[in-house]
Structure formats: C-alpha cells, structure tokens
Design a protein around this motif. Structure first.
Motif, PDB file in Angstrom:
ATOM      1  N   SER A 221       0.811  -1.222   0.000  1.00  0.00           N
ATOM      2  CA  SER A 221       0.000   0.000   0.000  1.00  0.00           C
ATOM      3  C   SER A 221       0.840   1.266   0.000  1.00  0.00           C
ATOM      4  N   GLY A 222       2.093   1.134   0.415  1.00  0.00           N
ATOM      5  CA  GLY A 222       2.947   2.308   0.525  1.00  0.00           C
ATOM      6  C   GLY A 222       2.737   3.081   1.810  1.00  0.00           C
ATOM      7  N   GLU A 223       2.015   2.501   2.747  1.00  0.00           N
ATOM      8  CA  GLU A 223       1.722   3.174   4.015  1.00  0.00           C
ATOM      9  C   GLU A 223       2.703   2.744   5.103  1.00  0.00           C
ATOM     10  N   VAL A 224       2.902   3.663   6.065  1.00  0.00           N
ATOM     11  CA  VAL A 224       3.705   3.350   7.247  1.00  0.00           C
ATOM     12  C   VAL A 224       2.740   3.129   8.403  1.00  0.00           C
ATOM     13  N   LEU A 225       2.637   1.893   8.864  1.00  0.00           N
ATOM     14  CA  LEU A 225       1.713   1.529   9.938  1.00  0.00           C
ATOM     15  C   LEU A 225       2.414   1.647  11.284  1.00  0.00           C
ATOM     16  N   THR A 226       1.651   1.726  12.338  1.00  0.00           N
ATOM     17  CA  THR A 226       2.235   1.852  13.677  1.00  0.00           C
ATOM     18  C   THR A 226       1.729   0.747  14.604  1.00  0.00           C
ATOM     19  N   GLU A 227       2.575   0.427  15.587  1.00  0.00           N
ATOM     20  CA  GLU A 227       2.266  -0.533  16.646  1.00  0.00           C
ATOM     21  C   GLU A 227       1.695  -1.843  16.107  1.00  0.00           C
ATOM     22  N   LYS A 228       2.574  -2.620  15.516  1.00  0.00           N
ATOM     23  CA  LYS A 228       2.192  -3.911  14.947  1.00  0.00           C
ATOM     24  C   LYS A 228       3.055  -5.018  15.536  1.00  0.00           C
ATOM     25  N   THR A 229       2.524  -6.225  15.524  1.00  0.00           N
ATOM     26  CA  THR A 229       3.280  -7.405  15.943  1.00  0.00           C
ATOM     27  C   THR A 229       3.343  -8.390  14.784  1.00  0.00           C
ATOM     28  N   ILE A 230       4.568  -8.768  14.422  1.00  0.00           N
ATOM     29  CA  ILE A 230       4.759  -9.800  13.399  1.00  0.00           C
ATOM     30  C   ILE A 230       5.049 -11.104  14.129  1.00  0.00           C
ATOM     31  N   ILE A 231       4.276 -12.131  13.834  1.00  0.00           N
ATOM     32  CA  ILE A 231       4.494 -13.438  14.452  1.00  0.00           C
ATOM     33  C   ILE A 231       5.159 -14.352  13.430  1.00  0.00           C
TER      34      ILE A 231
ATOM     35  N   ILE B 271       9.383   6.240  -0.481  1.00  0.00           N
ATOM     36  CA  ILE B 271       8.586   5.015  -0.379  1.00  0.00           C
ATOM     37  C   ILE B 271       8.660   4.218  -1.674  1.00  0.00           C
ATOM     38  N   GLU B 272       8.763   4.903  -2.797  1.00  0.00           N
ATOM     39  CA  GLU B 272       8.852   4.197  -4.075  1.00  0.00           C
ATOM     40  C   GLU B 272      10.214   3.523  -4.245  1.00  0.00           C
ATOM     41  N   THR B 273      11.259   4.135  -3.701  1.00  0.00           N
ATOM     42  CA  THR B 273      12.570   3.478  -3.770  1.00  0.00           C
ATOM     43  C   THR B 273      12.533   2.169  -2.981  1.00  0.00           C
ATOM     44  N   ILE B 274      11.856   2.193  -1.842  1.00  0.00           N
ATOM     45  CA  ILE B 274      11.745   0.984  -1.014  1.00  0.00           C
ATOM     46  C   ILE B 274      10.883  -0.062  -1.709  1.00  0.00           C
ATOM     47  N   GLN B 275       9.807   0.374  -2.340  1.00  0.00           N
ATOM     48  CA  GLN B 275       8.970  -0.568  -3.080  1.00  0.00           C
ATOM     49  C   GLN B 275       9.732  -1.195  -4.244  1.00  0.00           C
ATOM     50  N   SER B 276      10.614  -0.403  -4.872  1.00  0.00           N
ATOM     51  CA  SER B 276      11.392  -0.944  -5.996  1.00  0.00           C
ATOM     52  C   SER B 276      12.324  -2.056  -5.525  1.00  0.00           C
ATOM     53  N   ALA B 277      12.760  -1.979  -4.268  1.00  0.00           N
ATOM     54  CA  ALA B 277      13.684  -2.982  -3.714  1.00  0.00           C
ATOM     55  C   ALA B 277      12.958  -4.098  -2.983  1.00  0.00           C
ATOM     56  N   THR B 278      11.640  -4.090  -3.050  1.00  0.00           N
ATOM     57  CA  THR B 278      10.863  -5.136  -2.365  1.00  0.00           C
ATOM     58  C   THR B 278       9.832  -5.754  -3.316  1.00  0.00           C
ATOM     59  N   ILE B 279       8.658  -5.153  -3.421  1.00  0.00           N
ATOM     60  CA  ILE B 279       7.599  -5.800  -4.214  1.00  0.00           C
ATOM     61  C   ILE B 279       7.926  -5.848  -5.704  1.00  0.00           C
ATOM     62  N   THR B 280       8.568  -4.797  -6.229  1.00  0.00           N
ATOM     63  CA  THR B 280       8.908  -4.798  -7.658  1.00  0.00           C
ATOM     64  C   THR B 280       9.901  -5.908  -7.977  1.00  0.00           C
ATOM     65  N   ASN B 281      10.979  -5.967  -7.215  1.00  0.00           N
ATOM     66  CA  ASN B 281      12.008  -6.979  -7.488  1.00  0.00           C
ATOM     67  C   ASN B 281      11.515  -8.393  -7.217  1.00  0.00           C
ATOM     68  N   ALA B 282      10.653  -8.547  -6.211  1.00  0.00           N
ATOM     69  CA  ALA B 282      10.086  -9.867  -5.937  1.00  0.00           C
ATOM     70  C   ALA B 282       9.270 -10.354  -7.138  1.00  0.00           C
ATOM     71  N   LYS B 283       8.523  -9.440  -7.728  1.00  0.00           N
ATOM     72  CA  LYS B 283       7.719  -9.797  -8.906  1.00  0.00           C
ATOM     73  C   LYS B 283       8.612 -10.209 -10.065  1.00  0.00           C
ATOM     74  N   LEU B 284       9.703  -9.467 -10.288  1.00  0.00           N
ATOM     75  CA  LEU B 284      10.610  -9.794 -11.388  1.00  0.00           C
ATOM     76  C   LEU B 284      11.281 -11.149 -11.185  1.00  0.00           C
ATOM     77  N   LEU B 285      11.449 -11.552  -9.941  1.00  0.00           N
ATOM     78  CA  LEU B 285      12.048 -12.846  -9.638  1.00  0.00           C
ATOM     79  C   LEU B 285      11.003 -13.971  -9.537  1.00  0.00           C
ATOM     80  N   ASN B 286       9.754 -13.633  -9.932  1.00  0.00           N
ATOM     81  CA  ASN B 286       8.651 -14.597  -9.848  1.00  0.00           C
ATOM     82  C   ASN B 286       8.472 -15.135  -8.431  1.00  0.00           C
ATOM     83  N   SER B 287       8.709 -14.241  -7.457  1.00  0.00           N
ATOM     84  CA  SER B 287       8.601 -14.623  -6.044  1.00  0.00           C
ATOM     85  C   SER B 287       7.684 -13.670  -5.286  1.00  0.00           C
TER      86      SER B 287
END
Length: 425
Positions: free
Chosen positions: A33-43, A365-381
C-alpha cells in the motif's frame, strides 16, 4: 528404553522448532500500500510469517520469544537485482583473474555474502562471475554459509572482444578463443547453446552484455555488441527454460535491440534516449539504474593507477550520466527496479542507492517498493518475498529512523532476519 529415548529426542526437537518469535514493531512499512503503519506485531514461526497483528501481542507459549523493535521502522528484507557477489573492484582485480584460484574466489565470496546480508539485503540477483556464484548459492541454501538468498546468472554471455569476454587485455599467448561454455557467442546458435549451458550449470537467470562496458579492458564502452538474431535467440531460449533475462547496456542502439528482443531488465541504461524510454514503457522492460556504481567509478577514475588507462575515459564519461538518466526515465514513466552493481563498489554499501534515487526525484517510499515488491515480482517470487504478510518468508529488516522521512537510514540497517533466523540485532 530405546523407544523411550527416541520419543524424548523427537519431543525435544519439536519443542525447539516450535518456538515462535513475536516482533513488536513501532513502525511497519506496508510495501503493497505504501503506508507506514504503527504498533504492529509480526508473528514468525519457522521460516515463515504467520500473521501481522494490531498492537503489541504477547506470546502464547512460554518458549516463544519477543523482539523489541518498538523504536524502529520495520520492513521486508531488501532485494538488490544487480550484484557481483564473487568480487570487488580494486587496482589488483585486473590481474587477479590470472593469479587467484577458484578456491580463492570462493572463500572471498563468503565474506561479501555475509556483508551483503548484514546490510539488510536478504535476496540478491548475481549478474555474473566465474561460476563460483552457483556454488555459493547452494552453500547458503544448505546453511553452510551466511548470506542472502541468491538468484544467479553464473557466467555472463558476451560476444568476442565484448564486455564480458574474460580474455580482453591479455597478452597474445593468453588470447584464447572462448565459446558458449565460457560465455562468448558469435551467432544465434552460439547464443542458444550458451543459455542452455547456463541452465545445465545451475544458473537461475541469464545476463548478456548488449553493449560495451566501463570496466572491461577494451576501448569502447557503449557500442552495440549483439546482433538482433543473437538477442532473439537468447530471449527465446531463456523463455523455454523459465529464466529471467537481463542486459548490461550503456549505448542507446544496443538497448533498443535488447528491449525489442524481449529482454526484461536493462542494467545501467546510461545513454538512453526518449525513444528507448517509450519503448521500455510499451514492452514493460525495467531499468535497473545502478547509480552507486556510476558515482564510484567516476570518483576512482580520478585516482592515478586505480584503473588501467583504457578504462579511465570511459569511467569519467559514463559514471556521471547514470543519475541524470534515471531522473529522465523515472519522470517519463519507465518501470524501475532496484539494483546497485555492488562489487563495482564495496559490498555492504548497497543502501546508498536509496539516497541517490531519492536525490534524482523518486519518492522514498517508491525506492523501497522498488527494492521489495517490484524486485520480488521480477524474480517470480511475489507470493514469498517483498512483503510482510502471512505466508511470506520471514525476511525482515529494521532501521533506527523512518526512511520515508530520512532515507539515509537505509544505509544503517540495525536488525536483520532471513528465513526466520536473526542475523543482526
């Protein structure tokens, strides 16, 4: 008694592997989404993310653990789509190919791999080396070596005398005539054989050198070096084997040929014209800008003796152009993927690319997306990497500051988890 001991060992083993990790995140970047969320727990359980919860959730089992990242900004593990994990450019590197054994390259590559991981890059695409990069990928996957997840091209594919012909600059007795196995092609048939050989060797992707290059010991840094039929043969064969294609390219004509043939990513793109930019938009080919490498070679070319004399004018011409080309391409709507060419500059400094991209006009935020969701898509991952979401690999990194407000914090990753294992805390 033996059965009882076996049952006890199985129970102990299960209790260890069943431990979950709860990451309490002050800020969390939602790359989708490109949003910065607050107070989250990743399990995290094993090597996967189980869920992302609101607030700071406490563990349900006594053996579970908490990682306090309440004062950090958390995001998915970063992906660099252009590295050379086996080596690092320095004044000695131009003679090292005649003095270093394969074992020397292998041991040194493990140092670069760990440095890359510690910089927050949990996945990389290695775009060419001696073939040791394939063995390194296997060693990392087997847990023998610490490093990022690697998608590798093995050896690059070039033309005779082209950027990537390893015999360039050698004396007469060493001027061999390498062929497709060594990565040198001169026909469509050669090109097909070279792609198939890389598949046989265990490569994941295909990298060609569509034009001359800066660091090859050859005069021209931007001339076209593949014919149209050779490029089409590379793309068609790579498609048959499910392999992503990338083309090193500085000159515009070489880029156009590569894009028209169906090459998916253009590396560098230095002298790209508006016509080529529009063609890339049409074909959905991605520019991998590698601004960091351009700045580094331009700086080092001013140091007497750092590069062979034949390289210096190319470095001084090409290096300063990359950031400006990126600005024009981004504004024109060319798809952008994150890649640095680490190895041309020191491994572990990959994070500088975010700052250079923002300086050139791309929002943080777009630079970060380019290094995450964009590249993951290009790697078919895209269903495994690039996001922090249930079912994705537990590749997670964190910074002290919010990079959407202070992009330079990407140069100081303070927490690294890959596949559910914490490497840096």
């Amino acid at each position: 008694m033996k059965k009882l001991l076996l049952l006890l060992l199985v129970t102990i083993s299960f209790s260890v592997t069943a431990q979950d990790i709860y990451l309490h995140c002050g800020k969390l970047i939602d790359t989708k989404s490109g949003e910065v969320l607050t107070e989250k727990t990743i399990i995290v359980s094993g090597n996967k993310i189980v869920s992302v919860e609101n607030g700071y959730v406490n563990p349900k089992k006594s053996e579970d653990s908490i990682v306090d990242l309440k004062d950090k900004t958390v995001m998915p593990g970063l992906i660099d789509l252009h590295v050379h994990i086996e080596s690092e450019t320095n004044p000695r590197s131009f003679v090292a190919k005649y003095t270093d054994n394969e074992a020397d390259v292998a041991f040194q590559s493990t140092v670069y791999a760990k440095r890359t991981l510690m910089a927050g890059f949990t996945t990389v695409r290695d775009l060419g080396g001696s073939g040791v990069n394939i063995a390194l990928r296997k060693a990392i996957d087997a847990g023998k070596v610490d490093g990022p997840r690697i998608f590798t091209a093995g050896k690059i594919i070039a033309s005779t005398g082209g950027h990537g012909d390893a015999t360039n600059g050698a004396k007469t007795g060493l001027l061999e005539d390498p062929g497709p196995d060594e990565g040198v092609v001169n026909s469509a048939a050669d090109a097909r054989k070279a792609v198939r050989q890389r598949y046989k060797n265990g490569a994941d992707v295909i990298k060609i050198t569509a034009t001359g290059g800066v660091l090859s010991v050859a005069k021209n840094g931007s001339n076209s070096q593949f014919t149209v039929d050779e490029l089409e043969a590379v793309v068609e064969t790579a498609k048959d084997y499910g392999m992503l294609t990338a083309a090193h390219a500085h000159g515009d004509e070489g880029m156009q040929r590569a894009v028209k043939a169906g090459i998916k990513t253009i590396e560098h793109g230095t002298f790209m014209s508006e016509v080529t930019m529009d063609l890339m938009k049409q074909k959905q080919s991605y520019l991998v800008p590698t601004i960091s490498a351009g700045k580094y070679v331009a700086e080092k070319a001013k140091i007497d003796g750092f590069y062979p004399a034949i390289i210096v004018p190319k470095a001084l011409e090409v290096g300063p152009q990359l950031q400006g080309t990126f600005t024009k391409a981004y504004k024109r709507g060319v798809p952008i993927a994150f890649g640095t060419d680490a190895g041309v500059f020191p491994h572990g400094e990959n994070g500088k690319e975010f700052r250079y991209m923002e300086e050139a006009g791309m929002p943080a935020i777009e630079t970060i997306q380019s290094a995450t969701i964009t590249n993951a898509k290009l790697l078919n991952s895209e269903n495994e990497l690039g996001e922090i979401a249930a079912g994705f690999f537990a590749d997670i990194v964190a910074t002290n500051d919010d990079p959407t407000k202070k992009i330079s914090t990407m140069e100081n990753i303070v927490f690294v988890m890959k596949n559910g294992v914490i490497y840096k805390k």
